[in-house]
Design an enzyme around this catalytic site. Structure first.
Site, PDB file in Angstrom:
ATOM      1  N   ASP A 141       0.827  -1.207   0.000  1.00 24.79           N
ATOM      2  CA  ASP A 141       0.000   0.000   0.000  1.00 24.79           C
ATOM      3  C   ASP A 141       0.859   1.254   0.000  1.00 24.79           C
ATOM      4  OD1 ASP A 141      -2.591   1.420   2.146  1.00 24.79           O
ATOM      5  OD2 ASP A 141      -2.364   1.428  -0.034  1.00 24.79           O
ATOM      6  N   LYS A 144       2.986   3.213  -5.704  1.00 22.34           N
ATOM      7  CA  LYS A 144       2.484   2.171  -6.614  1.00 22.34           C
ATOM      8  C   LYS A 144       3.569   1.701  -7.580  1.00 22.34           C
ATOM      9  CE  LYS A 144      -0.758   3.296  -4.057  1.00 22.34           C
ATOM     10  NZ  LYS A 144      -0.810   2.584  -2.749  1.00 22.34           N
ATOM     11  N   ASP A 169      -3.152  -3.032  -2.576  1.00 26.72           N
ATOM     12  CA  ASP A 169      -4.203  -2.019  -2.650  1.00 26.72           C
ATOM     13  C   ASP A 169      -4.025  -1.180  -3.924  1.00 26.72           C
ATOM     14  OD1 ASP A 169      -5.256   0.874  -0.683  1.00 26.72           O
ATOM     15  OD2 ASP A 169      -6.431  -0.542  -1.861  1.00 26.72           O
ATOM     16  N   ASN A 170      -5.100  -0.540  -4.365  1.00 26.86           N
ATOM     17  CA  ASN A 170      -5.046   0.492  -5.409  1.00 26.86           C
ATOM     18  C   ASN A 170      -4.591   0.020  -6.789  1.00 26.86           C
ATOM     19  OD1 ASN A 170      -3.612   2.064  -2.710  1.00 26.86           O
ATOM     20  ND2 ASN A 170      -5.630   2.720  -3.453  1.00 26.86           N
ATOM     21  N   GLU A 199     -11.386   4.151  -1.475  1.00 26.76           N
ATOM     22  CA  GLU A 199     -11.881   4.451  -0.129  1.00 26.76           C
ATOM     23  C   GLU A 199     -12.781   5.686  -0.096  1.00 26.76           C
ATOM     24  OE1 GLU A 199      -8.723   3.715  -0.874  1.00 26.76           O
ATOM     25  OE2 GLU A 199      -7.319   5.222  -0.214  1.00 26.76           O
TER      26      GLU A 199
HETATM   27  O1  LIG Z   1      -0.234   7.010  -2.717  1.00 26.66           O
HETATM   28  C1  LIG Z   1      -0.877   6.218  -2.028  1.00 26.66           C
HETATM   29  N1  LIG Z   1      -0.277   5.473  -1.092  1.00 26.66           N
HETATM   30  C2  LIG Z   1       1.190   5.600  -0.883  1.00 26.66           C
HETATM   31  C3  LIG Z   1       1.536   6.744   0.076  1.00 26.66           C
HETATM   32  C4  LIG Z   1       3.045   7.000   0.090  1.00 26.66           C
HETATM   33  O2  LIG Z   1       3.746   5.806   0.426  1.00 26.66           O
HETATM   34  C5  LIG Z   1       5.161   5.994   0.465  1.00 26.66           C
HETATM   35  N2  LIG Z   1       5.739   4.921   1.257  1.00 26.66           N
HETATM   36  C6  LIG Z   1       5.186   4.357   2.347  1.00 26.66           C
HETATM   37  C7  LIG Z   1       6.080   3.432   2.845  1.00 26.66           C
HETATM   38  C8  LIG Z   1       7.215   3.432   2.019  1.00 26.66           C
HETATM   39  C9  LIG Z   1       8.429   2.725   2.054  1.00 26.66           C
HETATM   40  N3  LIG Z   1       9.354   2.982   1.112  1.00 26.66           N
HETATM   41  C10 LIG Z   1       9.129   3.892   0.142  1.00 26.66           C
HETATM   42  C11 LIG Z   1       7.945   4.615   0.062  1.00 26.66           C
HETATM   43  C12 LIG Z   1       6.982   4.374   1.028  1.00 26.66           C
HETATM   44  C13 LIG Z   1      -2.364   6.125  -2.178  1.00 26.66           C
HETATM   45  C14 LIG Z   1      -3.020   7.113  -2.931  1.00 26.66           C
HETATM   46  C15 LIG Z   1      -4.412   7.086  -3.085  1.00 26.66           C
HETATM   47  C16 LIG Z   1      -5.111   8.139  -3.888  1.00 26.66           C
HETATM   48  C17 LIG Z   1      -6.165   7.797  -4.728  1.00 26.66           C
HETATM   49  C18 LIG Z   1      -6.837   8.778  -5.462  1.00 26.66           C
HETATM   50  C19 LIG Z   1      -6.433  10.091  -5.361  1.00 26.66           C
HETATM   51  F1  LIG Z   1      -7.077  11.059  -6.059  1.00 26.66           F
HETATM   52  C20 LIG Z   1      -5.369  10.447  -4.536  1.00 26.66           C
HETATM   53  C21 LIG Z   1      -4.715   9.476  -3.792  1.00 26.66           C
HETATM   54  C22 LIG Z   1      -5.173   6.072  -2.486  1.00 26.66           C
HETATM   55  C23 LIG Z   1      -4.514   5.079  -1.752  1.00 26.66           C
HETATM   56  O3  LIG Z   1      -5.230   4.067  -1.151  1.00 26.66           O
HETATM   57  C24 LIG Z   1      -3.126   5.087  -1.596  1.00 26.66           C
HETATM   58  O4  LIG Z   1      -2.544   4.071  -0.884  1.00 26.66           O
HETATM   59 MG   LIG Z   2      -3.961   2.508  -0.562  1.00 29.19          MG
END
Ligand SMILES: O=C(NCCCOCn1ccc2cnccc21)c1cc(-c2ccc(F)cc2)cc(O)c1O
Ligand SMILES: [Mg+2]
Length: 214
Positions: A141, A144, A169-170, A199
């Protein structure tokens, strides 16, 4: 300078959820995201699918890539069997700080290890750091475009065994097309798509469940 959305989400948990009650923490976050401010938690609809997969796997060792505010961390940890643990990786220190407090409010902190830093650095250290041989369950999650490289890294580090379950997810929104291509066209994985919605919206999204065949 004002508060951040994760900080406002944490306040909503501290105000509306009972300490030591994971379900009330989950409900308080879902209420906040539906009625106050959207946030990128897996949410209640996809969360129910996550629950069913976690319950089916009943993992002894689980890994989450992308903690954010700890919503799915609490969803997963509340379903773990006794003695099991969840390792969750978060890149953003501000998100990690909020997640630690959400997790503490739920009372599940003894089942959870939150590691700050990039997944590419943390994954190769998991075996030595946590004394694990393999992972029973992985929830993807985070960024992506990191789903494929990190899945390959998990394979290369010998962290997957026959039957390890990956749940991503996603895969539709924001989308992870390379990941879908990787797991669906790879003889070492048996994949299945669970259609749902982004969500707290009516936008299509879903989860991809992939079993590693060894
Ligand atoms: O971007 C999303 N998630 C990621 C966060 C950063 O994660 C960075 N991150 C977290 C550990 C980690 C470890 N290493 C590197 C990067 C690392 C994410 C985005 C959306 C979304 C859907 C529609 C929209 F209009 C806008 C946003 C929905 C979701 O459910 C998501 O999960
Ligand atoms: Mg997500």
């Amino acid at each position: 300078t004002g508060s951040s959305r994760p900080q406002r989400l944490l306040k909503a948990v501290q105000r509306n959820a009972a300490k030591g009650d994971p379900q009330s923490v989950i409900s308080a976050i879902d209420y906040f995201c539906r009625h106050s401010e959207w946030a990128m938690n897996v949410g209640d609809e996809k969360g129910s699918i996550l629950d069913s997969v976690v319950s089916e796997v009943s993992p002894t060792t689980a890994l989450e890539l992308g903690t954010y505010c700890g919503y799915s961390t609490v969803r997963i940890a509340r379903l773990l069997p006794p003695g099991a643990s969840l390792i969750t990786l978060e890149f953003n220190p501000d998100y990690a700080a909020v997640a630690r407090q959400v997790i503490a409010h739920s009372g599940l902190q003894d089942k959870i290890h939150l590691v700050e830093g990039p997944s590419g650095d943390s994954i190769p250290k998991l075996k030595e750091r946590f004394g694990i041989t393999s992972l029973d369950f992985v929830f993807l999650d985070h960024w992506k475009d990191r789903y494929v490289p990190d899945t390959k890294l998990l394979e290369e580090c010998g962290l997957l065994r026959k039957g390890s379950v990956l749940l991503a997810d996603n895969v539709i929104c924001p989308g992870a097309p390379e990941y879908l291509d990787y797991v669906r066209n790879n003889p070492r994985y048996e994949s299945r798509y669970f259609q749902s919605h982004l969500e707290y919206t009516n936008v299509e999204d879903g989860l991809e469940k992939s079993v590693f065949l060894g």
